[in-house]
Design an enzyme around this catalytic site. Structure first.
Site, PDB file in Angstrom:
ATOM      1  N   ASP A   1       0.806  -1.223   0.000  1.00  0.00           N
ATOM      2  CA  ASP A   1       0.000   0.000   0.000  1.00  0.00           C
ATOM      3  C   ASP A   1       0.843   1.279   0.000  1.00  0.00           C
ATOM      4  OD1 ASP A   1      -3.045  -0.502   0.272  1.00  0.00           O
ATOM      5  OD2 ASP A   1      -2.200  -1.966   1.650  1.00  0.00           O
TER       6      ASP A   1
ATOM      7  N   GLU B   1      -7.575  -2.368  -5.010  1.00  0.00           N
ATOM      8  CA  GLU B   1      -8.046  -3.037  -3.793  1.00  0.00           C
ATOM      9  C   GLU B   1      -9.467  -2.555  -3.452  1.00  0.00           C
ATOM     10  OE1 GLU B   1      -6.479  -4.062   0.720  1.00  0.00           O
ATOM     11  OE2 GLU B   1      -5.814  -2.217  -0.231  1.00  0.00           O
TER      12      GLU B   1
ATOM     13  N   HIS C   1     -13.477  -4.363  -0.851  1.00  0.00           N
ATOM     14  CA  HIS C   1     -12.654  -4.137   0.330  1.00  0.00           C
ATOM     15  C   HIS C   1     -13.520  -4.553   1.516  1.00  0.00           C
ATOM     16  CE1 HIS C   1     -10.056  -1.931   3.282  1.00  0.00           C
ATOM     17  NE2 HIS C   1      -9.155  -2.597   2.568  1.00  0.00           N
TER      18      HIS C   1
ATOM     19  N   HIS D   1      -3.392 -11.084  -0.513  1.00  0.00           N
ATOM     20  CA  HIS D   1      -2.832 -10.915   0.833  1.00  0.00           C
ATOM     21  C   HIS D   1      -3.781 -11.519   1.866  1.00  0.00           C
ATOM     22  CE1 HIS D   1      -5.297  -7.384   0.056  1.00  0.00           C
ATOM     23  NE2 HIS D   1      -5.163  -6.910   1.264  1.00  0.00           N
TER      24      HIS D   1
END
Length: 393
Positions: free
Chosen positions: A48, A149, A176, A241
């Site tokens: 990020d 994302e 998200h 992730h």
């Protein structure tokens, strides 16, 4: 010499010999580790850093030295120390922007990724293909990929999805931590309120991503959404992730039956480093992260696991994995403490992701002969909140 002096010399020589052998062993491990990461592009599924460029500098790159940026968990020096071959830079905007300016906010981050890559051409290269990753790696550059994302960034528009693809975006996380009008997020699993996973439009989002050659990312989505996407997608999916639910039962992690579906799909789970998703509390170590990697390897096979650290999206990190310089330590630990072979470590580091990406590209080529861009539209109440819309039909 007196007997006491001889004893002292003997002890000293013994100490020097042991220290020398230890140094040789450490150097040998380090050399093998460096050699390994010189043969395969270590690919991380999620970082990020672009969001930190907004939070800390409002995207004013001239105010930043990206070689040394101690306020973040990443900079060029640490990427090089970590031998990072390819990195997915996450495009993220808060769920609060949904139904308002999410598209603009996400475009801002796509723009800053393009700009920092262009500003530091000796360090980065924008890549959009598996072959591009390898080419950048061979040029000693960090292959820089873009992943969005959160499906709220496309504002329920397949046209917007296509335009993001044209700007270089190569994965979309379907949600998200909030629902979109067409997909449910992981927090629904915390309240047992996930029912449909994907609507018909959501399934068309997945189909259009398959046609484009964009990776379907299932981190952050509900289990029902995972299942629906895996049943819909013709191409391998990724979890950019996420970790193993069996070791830490959090809704952000992947349950065993979904791991089995991911194997059947040919996808990959890229293990997250965030302690609450690794140890289920705020304290975790490299060993805890290795437990998740080992678990997925042992449960569905070494071909389906990768690395997705989530640096700069996490405020706490495991001991030993504090920033982007630490990947070689993880590789070395898996070899020396967990018995991983170099062949399996190469798969974990990057070969598995390259296989997935190439398969996604092949599905796109196959579909090109029979499938045209989908023209499905959401209208009326199916769009959710329409307060900021002038067109709803």
């Amino acid at each position: 010499m007196t007997g006491e002096a001889v004893d002292h010399w003997y002890v000293l020589l013994l100490f020097v010999s042991v220290a020398s052998l230890t140094a040789v062993k450490s150097a040998s491990v380090e050399t093998r580790q460096d050699d390994l990461l010189a043969t395969v592009p270590l690919t991380d599924g999620h970082n990020d850093w672009p969001d930190k460029m907004f939070d800390l500098a409002r995207y004013q790159l001239d105010q930043l030295d990206l070689y040394s940026w101690s306020e973040t968990q990443t900079d060029i020096n640490r990427l090089r120390q970590g031998q990072v071959g390819a990195q997915f830079w996450a495009v993220y905007t808060s769920c609060s922007t949904q139904y308002s300016d999410a598209v603009r906010a996400c475009l801002d981050q796509v723009d800053v990724i393009h700009r920092f890559v262009a500003k530091y051409p000796e360090a980065f290269r924008l890549v959009t293909t598996a072959d591009g990753i390898v080419s950048a790696f061979n040029a000693s550059l960090v292959g820089s990929l873009i992943g969005i994302e959160g499906g709220h960034c496309i504002d329920s528009s397949l046209a917007t999805l296509r335009m993001f693809y044209d700007l270089g975006v190569r994965y979309l996380t379907l949600t998200h931590n909030c629902d979109t009008p067409w997909a449910e997020n992981n927090k629904r699993d915390d309240t047992n309120s996930s029912f449909i996973g994907l609507t018909d439009f959501g399934k068309d989002v997945v189909r259009e991503m398959n046609r484009l050659g964009m990776l379907v990312d299932l981190s952050h989505v509900s289990k029902a959404t995972m299942v629906a996407a895996l049943q819909t997608s013709q191409a391998p999916v990724i979890f950019s992730h996420s970790s193993a639910y069996e070791l830490c039962p959090k809704s952000r992690n992947v349950q065993n039956d979904v791991l089995n579906m991911t194997k059947a799909n040919g996808g990959i789970v890229m293990v997250n480093f965030y302690p609450p998703f690794v140890s289920c509390n705020d304290l975790a170590t490299m060993s805890d992260v290795a437990d998740h990697i080992d678990y997925i390897k042992n449960y569905i096979g070494v071909d389906y696991v990768g690395i997705g650290g989530d640096f700069n999206g996490i405020e706490i990190t495991p001991v030993g994995l504090e920033d982007s310089s630490k990947y070689p330590d993880l590789i070395g630990y898996l070899r020396t403490d967990r018995g991983w072979s170099d062949a399996d470590l190469r798969k974990l580091a990057g070969e598995n992701f390259l296989r997935v990406f190439r398969a996604v590209e092949q599905v796109s080529r196959d579909l090109a002969a029979t499938m045209t861009p989908l023209e499905t539209r959401l209208t009326g109440q199916a769009l959710g909140n329409t307060t900021c819309r002038s067109i709803t039909d």
